[in-house]
Design an enzyme around this catalytic site. Sequence first.
Site, PDB file in Angstrom:
ATOM      1  N   SER A 154      57.347  18.284  38.425  1.00  0.00           N
ATOM      2  CA  SER A 154      56.830  18.261  37.060  1.00  0.00           C
ATOM      3  C   SER A 154      57.921  17.686  36.158  1.00  0.00           C
ATOM      4  O   SER A 154      59.109  17.705  36.528  1.00  0.00           O
ATOM      5  CB  SER A 154      56.527  19.695  36.607  1.00  0.00           C
ATOM      6  OG  SER A 154      56.347  19.764  35.212  1.00  0.00           O
ATOM      7  N   TYR A 167      57.724  29.240  35.802  1.00  0.00           N
ATOM      8  CA  TYR A 167      57.219  27.920  36.229  1.00  0.00           C
ATOM      9  C   TYR A 167      58.330  26.870  36.194  1.00  0.00           C
ATOM     10  O   TYR A 167      58.549  26.124  37.154  1.00  0.00           O
ATOM     11  CB  TYR A 167      56.056  27.515  35.320  1.00  0.00           C
ATOM     12  CG  TYR A 167      55.408  26.192  35.680  1.00  0.00           C
ATOM     13  CD1 TYR A 167      54.416  26.124  36.645  1.00  0.00           C
ATOM     14  CD2 TYR A 167      55.784  25.009  35.033  1.00  0.00           C
ATOM     15  CE1 TYR A 167      53.810  24.916  36.980  1.00  0.00           C
ATOM     16  CE2 TYR A 167      55.185  23.799  35.355  1.00  0.00           C
ATOM     17  CZ  TYR A 167      54.198  23.765  36.314  1.00  0.00           C
ATOM     18  OH  TYR A 167      53.599  22.557  36.647  1.00  0.00           O
TER      19      TYR A 167
HETATM   20  P1  NAP Z   1      44.909  23.106  39.505  1.00  0.00           P
HETATM   21  O1  NAP Z   1      43.761  22.195  39.231  1.00  0.00           O
HETATM   22  O2  NAP Z   1      44.902  24.491  38.948  1.00  0.00           O
HETATM   23  O3  NAP Z   1      45.119  23.169  41.085  1.00  0.00           O
HETATM   24  C1  NAP Z   1      46.005  24.072  41.679  1.00  0.00           C
HETATM   25  C2  NAP Z   1      45.725  24.077  43.169  1.00  0.00           C
HETATM   26  O4  NAP Z   1      46.672  24.930  43.825  1.00  0.00           O
HETATM   27  C3  NAP Z   1      44.340  24.585  43.524  1.00  0.00           C
HETATM   28  O5  NAP Z   1      43.795  23.755  44.517  1.00  0.00           O
HETATM   29  C4  NAP Z   1      44.627  25.969  44.101  1.00  0.00           C
HETATM   30  O6  NAP Z   1      43.697  26.362  45.100  1.00  0.00           O
HETATM   31  C5  NAP Z   1      45.968  25.735  44.740  1.00  0.00           C
HETATM   32  N1  NAP Z   1      46.672  26.984  45.015  1.00  0.00           N
HETATM   33  C6  NAP Z   1      47.051  27.927  44.131  1.00  0.00           C
HETATM   34  N2  NAP Z   1      47.672  28.922  44.791  1.00  0.00           N
HETATM   35  C7  NAP Z   1      47.700  28.583  46.108  1.00  0.00           C
HETATM   36  C8  NAP Z   1      48.204  29.199  47.284  1.00  0.00           C
HETATM   37  N3  NAP Z   1      48.836  30.378  47.241  1.00  0.00           N
HETATM   38  N4  NAP Z   1      48.037  28.562  48.473  1.00  0.00           N
HETATM   39  C9  NAP Z   1      47.385  27.369  48.528  1.00  0.00           C
HETATM   40  N5  NAP Z   1      46.882  26.739  47.448  1.00  0.00           N
HETATM   41  C10 NAP Z   1      47.042  27.354  46.254  1.00  0.00           C
HETATM   42  O7  NAP Z   1      46.267  22.470  38.961  1.00  0.00           O
HETATM   43  P2  NAP Z   1      46.873  20.983  39.036  1.00  0.00           P
HETATM   44  O8  NAP Z   1      47.154  20.555  37.671  1.00  0.00           O
HETATM   45  O9  NAP Z   1      46.052  20.119  39.920  1.00  0.00           O
HETATM   46  O10 NAP Z   1      48.287  21.299  39.717  1.00  0.00           O
HETATM   47  C11 NAP Z   1      48.678  20.787  40.984  1.00  0.00           C
HETATM   48  C12 NAP Z   1      50.190  20.668  41.020  1.00  0.00           C
HETATM   49  O11 NAP Z   1      50.621  19.745  40.021  1.00  0.00           O
HETATM   50  C13 NAP Z   1      50.931  21.968  40.726  1.00  0.00           C
HETATM   51  O12 NAP Z   1      52.071  22.072  41.569  1.00  0.00           O
HETATM   52  C14 NAP Z   1      51.357  21.811  39.281  1.00  0.00           C
HETATM   53  O13 NAP Z   1      52.511  22.554  38.961  1.00  0.00           O
HETATM   54  C15 NAP Z   1      51.642  20.321  39.259  1.00  0.00           C
HETATM   55  N6  NAP Z   1      51.666  19.746  37.913  1.00  0.00           N
HETATM   56  C16 NAP Z   1      50.550  19.674  37.147  1.00  0.00           C
HETATM   57  C17 NAP Z   1      50.618  19.124  35.876  1.00  0.00           C
HETATM   58  C18 NAP Z   1      49.422  18.979  34.975  1.00  0.00           C
HETATM   59  O14 NAP Z   1      49.595  18.580  33.825  1.00  0.00           O
HETATM   60  N7  NAP Z   1      48.207  19.268  35.437  1.00  0.00           N
HETATM   61  C19 NAP Z   1      51.832  18.653  35.379  1.00  0.00           C
HETATM   62  C20 NAP Z   1      52.972  18.758  36.189  1.00  0.00           C
HETATM   63  C21 NAP Z   1      52.873  19.297  37.446  1.00  0.00           C
HETATM   64  P3  NAP Z   1      42.512  27.435  44.779  1.00  0.00           P
HETATM   65  O15 NAP Z   1      41.665  26.780  43.745  1.00  0.00           O
HETATM   66  O16 NAP Z   1      41.826  27.627  46.092  1.00  0.00           O
HETATM   67  O17 NAP Z   1      43.200  28.655  44.243  1.00  0.00           O
END
Ligand code: NAP
Length: 269
Positions: A154, A167
């Site tokens: 991130s 986080y």
């Molecule tokens: P998201 O839509 O909430 O997706 C999160 C994913 O992680 C879901 O598929 C969830 O699965 C899975 N997950 C959560 N706990 C888990 C566990 N214990 N074991 C396996 N899977 C698990 O969020 P996102 O934005 O796509 O985030 C994905 C990654 O990108 C994260 O690492 C986040 O920190 C990073 N990121 C996101 C942003 C942003 O702006 N969106 C920015 C920087 C970094 P379930 O639905 O089955 O729980």
Amino acid sequence: MNPNLKLKGQSALVTGANSGIGLAVAKALANDGANVVVNYVTRPEDADEVVNQIKNDGGNAVAIRADVSNEQQVQSMFQQMYDTYGTIDILVNNAGIQKDSPLESMSLADWQLVLNVNLTGQFLCAREAVKEFLKRGIIKERSCAAGKIICMSSVHEVIPWAGHVNYATSKGGIHMMMQSMSQELAPKKIRVNSIGPGAIQTPINKPAWETPEALNKLLTLIPYGRIGQPEDIGKAAVWLASDESDYVNGTTLFVDGGMLLYPGFSTNG
Ligand code: NAP
């Protein structure tokens, strides 16, 4: 499907692939020819939908449940992947969560949960993938490298984030874990890199974009003037997983519309 497949014959595991960024990465890798494991933990119906979309587009995918913070479940997921596709070439360590609160009211449980999923989860998956990469070695017809790991970090591996200490700490940890792994594994022809997304429109940060007021406030942090889409990250992941980035080792590729350019200083601070 893309006619010039960059990942043909390779197998990829994407953690947290039933939502948001992981979903887009899984589809992008499959679109470039990879056989994909769609990992999820709580919503099998969403994972099945991703698998169906990939198959309808002519790709290969299978959904496998595992909590990435659970050692036994991670090992079982990798075994299921080997039973299905034989091996792993690409790991995308994407699963991540937020449990936000001011420091003084942050519970130990929420501190540990975020570190366990976001940081320990990436370690557990990387360790299993590396065991297989080292055992199998390079298969020249598939890739110049013995394996590729992409850690979803991130901008908060660099930018401090008040109210999100757990986080931001997890992402800072990913930065040093990724670089240390890369230093250790590059001589074995294993490439480890991170993607550092800025603000990407997914469920994890819905309050930051769901109203016009919130979105306008967010846009003041993004010089390029738009919120990121999960597909922006999918394209970067394909490049980092492919031989086109073969000389890229131990780097974070920020995909953030310029969020790291300190836009608050654009008018002389
Ligand atoms: P998201 O839509 O909430 O997706 C999160 C994913 O992680 C879901 O598929 C969830 O699965 C899975 N997950 C959560 N706990 C888990 C566990 N214990 N074991 C396996 N899977 C698990 O969020 P996102 O934005 O796509 O985030 C994905 C990654 O990108 C994260 O690492 C986040 O920190 C990073 N990121 C996101 C942003 C942003 O702006 N969106 C920015 C920087 C970094 P379930 O639905 O089955 O729980």
